[in-house]
Design a protein around this motif. Structure first.
Motif, PDB file in Angstrom:
ATOM      1  N   HIS A 101       0.820  -1.204   0.000  1.00  0.00           N
ATOM      2  CA  HIS A 101       0.000   0.000   0.000  1.00  0.00           C
ATOM      3  C   HIS A 101       0.858   1.259   0.000  1.00  0.00           C
ATOM      4  O   HIS A 101       2.030   1.234   0.381  1.00  0.00           O
ATOM      5  CB  HIS A 101      -0.932   0.019   1.223  1.00  0.00           C
ATOM      6  N   ASN A 102       0.223   2.359  -0.443  1.00  0.00           N
ATOM      7  CA  ASN A 102       0.919   3.644  -0.524  1.00  0.00           C
ATOM      8  C   ASN A 102       0.012   4.749   0.015  1.00  0.00           C
ATOM      9  O   ASN A 102      -1.178   4.797  -0.314  1.00  0.00           O
ATOM     10  CB  ASN A 102       1.277   3.971  -1.975  1.00  0.00           C
ATOM     11  N   MET A 103       0.585   5.612   0.833  1.00  0.00           N
ATOM     12  CA  MET A 103      -0.173   6.743   1.359  1.00  0.00           C
ATOM     13  C   MET A 103       0.622   8.028   1.145  1.00  0.00           C
ATOM     14  O   MET A 103       1.852   8.044   1.284  1.00  0.00           O
ATOM     15  CB  MET A 103      -0.448   6.574   2.851  1.00  0.00           C
ATOM     16  N   VAL A 104      -0.097   9.092   0.786  1.00  0.00           N
ATOM     17  CA  VAL A 104       0.500  10.423   0.664  1.00  0.00           C
ATOM     18  C   VAL A 104      -0.116  11.304   1.740  1.00  0.00           C
ATOM     19  O   VAL A 104      -1.338  11.366   1.885  1.00  0.00           O
ATOM     20  CB  VAL A 104       0.248  11.027  -0.735  1.00  0.00           C
ATOM     21  N   TYR A 105       0.745  11.962   2.513  1.00  0.00           N
ATOM     22  CA  TYR A 105       0.294  12.907   3.541  1.00  0.00           C
ATOM     23  C   TYR A 105       0.702  14.302   3.095  1.00  0.00           C
ATOM     24  O   TYR A 105       1.886  14.631   3.019  1.00  0.00           O
ATOM     25  CB  TYR A 105       0.939  12.564   4.884  1.00  0.00           C
ATOM     26  N   ASP A 106      -0.254  15.117   2.748  1.00  0.00           N
ATOM     27  CA  ASP A 106      -0.065  16.482   2.228  1.00  0.00           C
ATOM     28  C   ASP A 106       0.612  16.467   0.849  1.00  0.00           C
ATOM     29  O   ASP A 106       1.229  15.486   0.444  1.00  0.00           O
ATOM     30  CB  ASP A 106       0.705  17.359   3.206  1.00  0.00           C
ATOM     31  N   SER A 107       0.455  17.576   0.158  1.00  0.00           N
ATOM     32  CA  SER A 107       0.870  17.610  -1.248  1.00  0.00           C
ATOM     33  C   SER A 107       1.752  18.790  -1.592  1.00  0.00           C
ATOM     34  O   SER A 107       1.969  19.087  -2.764  1.00  0.00           O
ATOM     35  CB  SER A 107      -0.385  17.643  -2.137  1.00  0.00           C
ATOM     36  N   GLY A 108       2.279  19.471  -0.562  1.00  0.00           N
ATOM     37  CA  GLY A 108       3.191  20.575  -0.824  1.00  0.00           C
ATOM     38  C   GLY A 108       2.483  21.831  -1.298  1.00  0.00           C
ATOM     39  O   GLY A 108       1.261  21.868  -1.431  1.00  0.00           O
ATOM     40  N   PRO A 109       3.252  22.892  -1.571  1.00  0.00           N
ATOM     41  CA  PRO A 109       2.656  24.194  -1.895  1.00  0.00           C
ATOM     42  C   PRO A 109       2.254  24.327  -3.353  1.00  0.00           C
ATOM     43  O   PRO A 109       2.681  23.566  -4.216  1.00  0.00           O
ATOM     44  CB  PRO A 109       3.786  25.174  -1.562  1.00  0.00           C
ATOM     45  N   LYS A 110       1.447  25.344  -3.596  1.00  0.00           N
ATOM     46  CA  LYS A 110       1.158  25.784  -4.953  1.00  0.00           C
ATOM     47  C   LYS A 110       2.063  26.970  -5.238  1.00  0.00           C
ATOM     48  O   LYS A 110       2.072  27.954  -4.497  1.00  0.00           O
ATOM     49  CB  LYS A 110      -0.311  26.195  -5.080  1.00  0.00           C
ATOM     50  N   TYR A 111       2.866  26.861  -6.315  1.00  0.00           N
ATOM     51  CA  TYR A 111       3.825  27.923  -6.615  1.00  0.00           C
ATOM     52  C   TYR A 111       3.186  29.046  -7.426  1.00  0.00           C
ATOM     53  O   TYR A 111       3.430  30.223  -7.189  1.00  0.00           O
ATOM     54  CB  TYR A 111       5.020  27.347  -7.367  1.00  0.00           C
ATOM     55  N   ASN A 112       2.387  28.682  -8.412  1.00  0.00           N
ATOM     56  CA  ASN A 112       1.649  29.655  -9.215  1.00  0.00           C
ATOM     57  C   ASN A 112       0.521  28.908  -9.912  1.00  0.00           C
ATOM     58  O   ASN A 112       0.305  27.716  -9.651  1.00  0.00           O
ATOM     59  CB  ASN A 112       2.565  30.380 -10.215  1.00  0.00           C
ATOM     60  N   GLU A 113      -0.188  29.588 -10.805  1.00  0.00           N
ATOM     61  CA  GLU A 113      -1.356  28.975 -11.441  1.00  0.00           C
ATOM     62  C   GLU A 113      -0.988  27.771 -12.312  1.00  0.00           C
ATOM     63  O   GLU A 113      -1.809  26.899 -12.557  1.00  0.00           O
ATOM     64  CB  GLU A 113      -2.097  30.016 -12.289  1.00  0.00           C
ATOM     65  N   GLN A 114       0.240  27.731 -12.807  1.00  0.00           N
ATOM     66  CA  GLN A 114       0.646  26.653 -13.705  1.00  0.00           C
ATOM     67  C   GLN A 114       1.556  25.636 -13.046  1.00  0.00           C
ATOM     68  O   GLN A 114       1.954  24.670 -13.694  1.00  0.00           O
ATOM     69  CB  GLN A 114       1.347  27.235 -14.933  1.00  0.00           C
ATOM     70  N   SER A 115       1.888  25.837 -11.795  1.00  0.00           N
ATOM     71  CA  SER A 115       2.890  24.959 -11.188  1.00  0.00           C
ATOM     72  C   SER A 115       2.602  24.756  -9.710  1.00  0.00           C
ATOM     73  O   SER A 115       2.271  25.710  -8.987  1.00  0.00           O
ATOM     74  CB  SER A 115       4.286  25.570 -11.374  1.00  0.00           C
ATOM     75  N   ASP A 116       2.742  23.519  -9.252  1.00  0.00           N
ATOM     76  CA  ASP A 116       2.616  23.217  -7.829  1.00  0.00           C
ATOM     77  C   ASP A 116       3.472  22.007  -7.511  1.00  0.00           C
ATOM     78  O   ASP A 116       3.959  21.305  -8.409  1.00  0.00           O
ATOM     79  CB  ASP A 116       1.153  22.963  -7.444  1.00  0.00           C
ATOM     80  N   ALA A 117       3.671  21.764  -6.224  1.00  0.00           N
ATOM     81  CA  ALA A 117       4.523  20.659  -5.796  1.00  0.00           C
ATOM     82  C   ALA A 117       3.938  19.305  -6.165  1.00  0.00           C
ATOM     83  O   ALA A 117       4.668  18.326  -6.332  1.00  0.00           O
ATOM     84  CB  ALA A 117       4.758  20.732  -4.293  1.00  0.00           C
ATOM     85  N   GLY A 118       2.615  19.244  -6.305  1.00  0.00           N
ATOM     86  CA  GLY A 118       1.994  17.971  -6.691  1.00  0.00           C
ATOM     87  C   GLY A 118       2.477  17.491  -8.043  1.00  0.00           C
ATOM     88  O   GLY A 118       2.870  16.328  -8.210  1.00  0.00           O
ATOM     89  N   SER A 119       2.452  18.369  -9.043  1.00  0.00           N
ATOM     90  CA  SER A 119       2.848  17.979 -10.394  1.00  0.00           C
ATOM     91  C   SER A 119       4.355  17.971 -10.581  1.00  0.00           C
ATOM     92  O   SER A 119       4.883  17.192 -11.376  1.00  0.00           O
ATOM     93  CB  SER A 119       2.216  18.926 -11.422  1.00  0.00           C
ATOM     94  N   ARG A 120       5.087  18.827  -9.846  1.00  0.00           N
ATOM     95  CA  ARG A 120       6.520  18.957 -10.050  1.00  0.00           C
ATOM     96  C   ARG A 120       7.348  18.008  -9.198  1.00  0.00           C
ATOM     97  O   ARG A 120       8.453  17.632  -9.586  1.00  0.00           O
ATOM     98  CB  ARG A 120       6.957  20.393  -9.767  1.00  0.00           C
ATOM     99  N   ILE A 121       6.822  17.613  -8.036  1.00  0.00           N
ATOM    100  CA  ILE A 121       7.637  16.831  -7.097  1.00  0.00           C
ATOM    101  C   ILE A 121       6.954  15.531  -6.680  1.00  0.00           C
ATOM    102  O   ILE A 121       7.525  14.446  -6.810  1.00  0.00           O
ATOM    103  CB  ILE A 121       7.976  17.680  -5.855  1.00  0.00           C
ATOM    104  N   VAL A 122       5.709  15.638  -6.170  1.00  0.00           N
ATOM    105  CA  VAL A 122       5.057  14.467  -5.580  1.00  0.00           C
ATOM    106  C   VAL A 122       4.762  13.400  -6.630  1.00  0.00           C
ATOM    107  O   VAL A 122       5.154  12.230  -6.474  1.00  0.00           O
ATOM    108  CB  VAL A 122       3.757  14.874  -4.851  1.00  0.00           C
ATOM    109  N   VAL A 123       4.077  13.772  -7.703  1.00  0.00           N
ATOM    110  CA  VAL A 123       3.714  12.784  -8.730  1.00  0.00           C
ATOM    111  C   VAL A 123       4.950  12.214  -9.425  1.00  0.00           C
ATOM    112  O   VAL A 123       5.030  10.990  -9.632  1.00  0.00           O
ATOM    113  CB  VAL A 123       2.725  13.401  -9.741  1.00  0.00           C
ATOM    114  N   PRO A 124       5.958  13.022  -9.820  1.00  0.00           N
ATOM    115  CA  PRO A 124       7.176  12.425 -10.376  1.00  0.00           C
ATOM    116  C   PRO A 124       7.845  11.437  -9.420  1.00  0.00           C
ATOM    117  O   PRO A 124       8.375  10.406  -9.865  1.00  0.00           O
ATOM    118  CB  PRO A 124       8.078  13.636 -10.639  1.00  0.00           C
ATOM    119  N   PHE A 125       7.822  11.726  -8.125  1.00  0.00           N
ATOM    120  CA  PHE A 125       8.387  10.773  -7.166  1.00  0.00           C
ATOM    121  C   PHE A 125       7.593   9.475  -7.162  1.00  0.00           C
ATOM    122  O   PHE A 125       8.173   8.376  -7.186  1.00  0.00           O
ATOM    123  CB  PHE A 125       8.400  11.377  -5.766  1.00  0.00           C
ATOM    124  N   LEU A 126       6.262   9.582  -7.141  1.00  0.00           N
ATOM    125  CA  LEU A 126       5.421   8.372  -7.129  1.00  0.00           C
ATOM    126  C   LEU A 126       5.653   7.544  -8.390  1.00  0.00           C
ATOM    127  O   LEU A 126       5.805   6.315  -8.328  1.00  0.00           O
ATOM    128  CB  LEU A 126       3.953   8.766  -7.008  1.00  0.00           C
TER     129      LEU A 126
END
Length: 808
Positions: free
Chosen positions: A563-588
């Motif tokens: 199983h896999n769990m994510v706790y929080d998703s990091g900040p939103k940097y601007n309208e086109q970029s956030d930690a979810g798409s730039r860091i969390v999802v690439p790591f997963l």
């Protein structure tokens, strides 16, 4: 020559993998070895003196390879020493400094203002040391009553945007910091990129005080090019104002892809057409070919011109000039460099009457690129660009007979698709399944219709070509978006180990052998390691916890056996970029995780929930547990619930317990988001970790009173990033952590972690980590009371990264 060029590049590549640059003494010795080998090679080892010709030839090639490798190491290291010496001292970070210099690049629009490169000519603040090349932001003025706190570096209300232009000399007051990015597994290395771009400090213009234009234009070739690029950008923006794909046209004309939306990039990536949406070698070659044909057509009709210079040489010269011009307008990226240098080498060979095969041309171009830019070897575009051409040369060159044009086109697409697959999987962990279909119509449409019309409309005062180009692009985008909706549009997998690239590439070479070679299908066996060797999962009862480096924010990934769990998703940097798409999802994706079984969003602060939308959009999430308000922007189809004390579940013999908030707290509208943070304790047979969100003193007191027996944990992710509003002595004593992790951004505006709080944890003899100093923290809970900890910035250090004083 080809082997020597490859060894030189290999030497330069090895330097970029080092944690520390070779010493000057070592480099001096290596250089003298190169000189000695060169002398021996040219004077003392002629083949005809050797009784054994074959042995002599092998010896000479071996020595040549050693010399080329050492020369590559010396060359790249010398460049690195020279560039690294131009740096901003730590003592001058975040201090107001008056400087004078020139706007060195076309200003790039951002959500909150604009950004540009700046060449520093004078330092007006006494004693200050500032690098010669920096990147500056000017932030959009806030209206009165706006939220200034969202960015303390914003300029005052009287400041204006769009007042800076390429080539202008200005006097400014700036506040700078050293290039510092997040460091994570499978993540983007901003510091490496900044070094390659020769950006040695980043910062912002502080105020209107000291802001003064000195000269309207400084004459220098690079500034002339940037000013021309700016004029082209303004024309495209004006003609295509308000049109959703205008950013794509801008990318095709001038290589600036910053205005392409996130949604459109996803379409290009999933359809395998992203290489077409910026300046590619295909575009440059096409334009050079058009110039060649145009000049050739008219030149041969003038007897006087032909007598002075043969038609073929004149047309070749025109093609090279057009290729150089377009490459400069495009920012001279690695693909454009590769194409231009190849065309240049071909042209020089034609003018001199020499015959060169494609492998020699490619090797010379490769060598020139790395000679001029040793950091090019760190760019994925470098390997993809040269790899694609090399694969085409291998698959299509030296074949007997001439195939029909349609068969040749199919074979070309097949060779590129198969040939680039291993590189795409190693570099990005994904490859487009529908790429051959998408490229079949996208390549001719973009290269022969959209791009020529866009260029014509951008350089001439005629709007019609630009509008026609956009309409053709719209048709292509409709087709690409339809393909993107197919359920199996992309192959997504774990990021394989680098060594698996070798058997995969050998398999590719075998698969692309000419027809008639037996058992070519066995090349598929070379793909087995890259596909089947998946990352190791924790054993039953164990867990792997990764505290990601997301800047000022929080995101933690917990992996158990299944199983896999994510706790929080990091900040939103601007309208086109956030930690979810730039860091969390690439790591997963890099870890081979295709489904998130549980997603906990602690509370409704943008530094904790800012990347939530991206995680929900890009990953399959079984359920979402949070303290978010009822009107939060969550897809209606997503299974969701509220977190509250008493929630409990077990995955693979690992226990998950929610300790906070109380269920009745949701009835009180006066409770702050921080006070409603989901506090989660995760316990394995090897130890436990406490995830605290942004709880504050009253919440900590409540936990001590109600959950005292449950608080004790081996690892704590420090509440509220080390704010003085949290981490009371009683709470720290109740948790008694062996390891304490602070998640904060480098030189963040809040001053987290506060020194007094940091010292409280140090006093407990806890092992201390900071995400801004240590990068991502990876913890493997593998046996009783045994936690294996990897600090990503320290374990995988590179020479360009800052070193920090030990925390413990």
């Amino acid at each position: 020559m080809i082997l020597a060029a490859l060894m030189f590049v290999f030497g330069a590549w090895n330097v970029q993998q080092l944690a520390q640059l070779p010493s000057v003494t070592w480099l001096t010795c290596a250089f003298f070895i190169v000189v000695a080998i060169s002398v021996a090679y040219s004077r003392f080892l002629p083949d005809y003196l050797s009784p054994n010709y074959l042995s002599s030839k092998v010896l000479k090639r071996t020595l040549l390879c050693i010399a080329a490798f050492l020369l590559g190491v010396c060359w790249a290291s010398g460049f690195a020493y020279w560039r690294m010496n131009d740096e901003l001292p730590h003592v001058w970070e975040q201090k107001d400094i008056a400087i004078e210099g020139v706007v060195a690049s076309m200003p790039e629009a951002t959500e909150r203002g604009e950004r540009f490169k700046f060449d520093v000519e004078k330092i007006l603040t006494t004693g200050a040391i500032v690098p010669k090349h920096i990147s500056l932001n000017q932030y959009r003025a806030y209206s009165h009553g706006g939220n200034r706190d969202s960015n303390k570096d914003a300029v005052d209300d009287a400041a204006e945007l769009n007042q800076f232009h390429a080539g202008e000399r200005w006097s400014l007051v700036v506040r700078l910091k050293r290039p510092h990015g997040t460091v994570n597994p499978h993540g983007f290395d901003f510091e490496s990129w900044a070094l390659a771009e020769n950006i040695r400090a980043t910062g912002s213009i502080k105020s209107k005080a000291g802001l003064k234009k000195i000269d309207d234009f400084v004459w220098r070739s690079s500034y002339v090019v940037e000013q021309f690029r700016e004029q082209v950008q303004k024309r495209i923006t004006k003609v295509l104002a308000g049109k959703p794909y205008s950013g794509v046209i801008q990318a095709l004309v001038m290589g600036d892809d910053s205005q392409i939306s996130v949604e459109d990039w996803q379409v290009f990536l999933r359809t395998g057409t992203s290489h077409l949406m910026s300046i590619s070698g295909l575009h440059i070659t096409m334009l050079a070919g058009l110039a060649f044909g145009f000049v050739s057509f008219f030149w041969r009709r003038s007897h006087q011109l032909v007598m002075k210079l043969p038609t073929r040489k004149a047309a070749t010269f025109a093609g090279v000039v057009v290729a150089l011009t377009y490459s400069l307008i495009a920012g001279f990226s690695v693909p454009s460099q590769r194409t231009f240098y190849m065309l240049l080498v071909f042209s020089v060979a034609l003018w001199s009457g020499r015959q060169l095969v494609i492998s020699q041309v490619l090797a010379i171009a490769l060598l020139i690129v790395v000679l001029l830019d040793p950091w090019a070897v760190s760019s994925p575009g470098f390997w993809l660009s040269f790899g694609a051409v090399a694969m085409l040369a291998y698959a299509l060159g030296g074949r007997v007979g001439q195939a029909h044009w349609f068969q040749a086109a199919l074979k070309t697409q097949y060779a590129v698709t198969i040939g680039m697959l291993p590189l795409l999987l190693v570099l990005f962990g994904q490859a487009s399944v529908i790429s051959p279909i998408a490229n079949a119509f996208a390549i001719p449409l973009i290269s022969f219709v959209v791009t020529p019309l866009a260029l014509l409309g951008s350089f001439l005062p005629i709007d019609t070509p630009l509008n026609l180009s956009y309409e053709a692009l719209e048709v292509g985008m409709l087709a690409l978006k339809w393909l993107n909706q197919l359920p199996a549009a992309i192959w997504q997998q774990h990021e394989p180990a680098a060594w698996t690239l070798i058997p995969a590439m050998l398999g590719v070479l075998w698969l692309l052998l000419p027809r008639g070679f037996p058992m070519r299908w066995m090349g598929l066996l070379g793909f087995l390691p890259i596909l089947l060797l998946v990352p190791t999962r924790p054993a039953l009862g164990d867990m792997k916890v990764t505290v990601l480096d997301v800047g000022q924010g929080l995101s933690v990934v917990v992996q158990t056996a299944k199983h896999n769990m994510v706790y929080d998703s990091g900040p939103k940097y601007n309208e086109q970029s956030d930690a979810g798409s730039r860091i969390v999802v690439p790591f997963l994706h890099g870890e081979g995780i295709k489904k998130v079984d549980g997603f906990v969003v602690s509370h409704n602060d943008i530094d904790h929930s800012g990347g939530m939308a991206s995680v929900l959009a890009l990953m399959t999430v079984t359920w979402l547990d949070s303290s978010l308000p009822e009107d939060a922007d969550i897809p209606a189809t997503q299974r969701k619930m509220r977190c509250f004390a008493g929630q409990h579940w077990v995955w693979d013999d690992v226990q998950f317990e929610m300790l906070h908030p109380r269920a009745e707290s949701y009835d009180d509208a006066n409770i702050k988001d921080n006070d409603r943070s989901c506090v989660l304790k995760v316990t394995s047979q090897a130890g436990s970790v406490l995830l605290t969100g942004d709880i504050e003193k009253l919440d900590e007191l409540e936990l001590i009173n109600l959950e005292a027996d449950q608080l004790k944990s081996d690892v704590i992710v420090v509440p509220h990033h080390g704010s003085k509003t949290s981490s009371t002595p009683d709470f720290i004593e109740a948790v008694a952590p062996r390891v304490s992790i602070f998640t904060n951004g480098y030189l963040n505006r809040f001053g987290h972690p506060k020194p007094v709080v940091f010292e409280r944890y140090r006093a407990t003899q806890s092992l201390l980590y900071r995400s801004d100093y240590n990068g991502a923290i990876e913890m493997n809970f593998v046996s009783k009371r045994n936690i294996q900890i990897v600090s990503w910035r320290n374990q995988y250090k590179r020479y360009w990264q800052d070193s920090f004083e030990p925390l413990n």
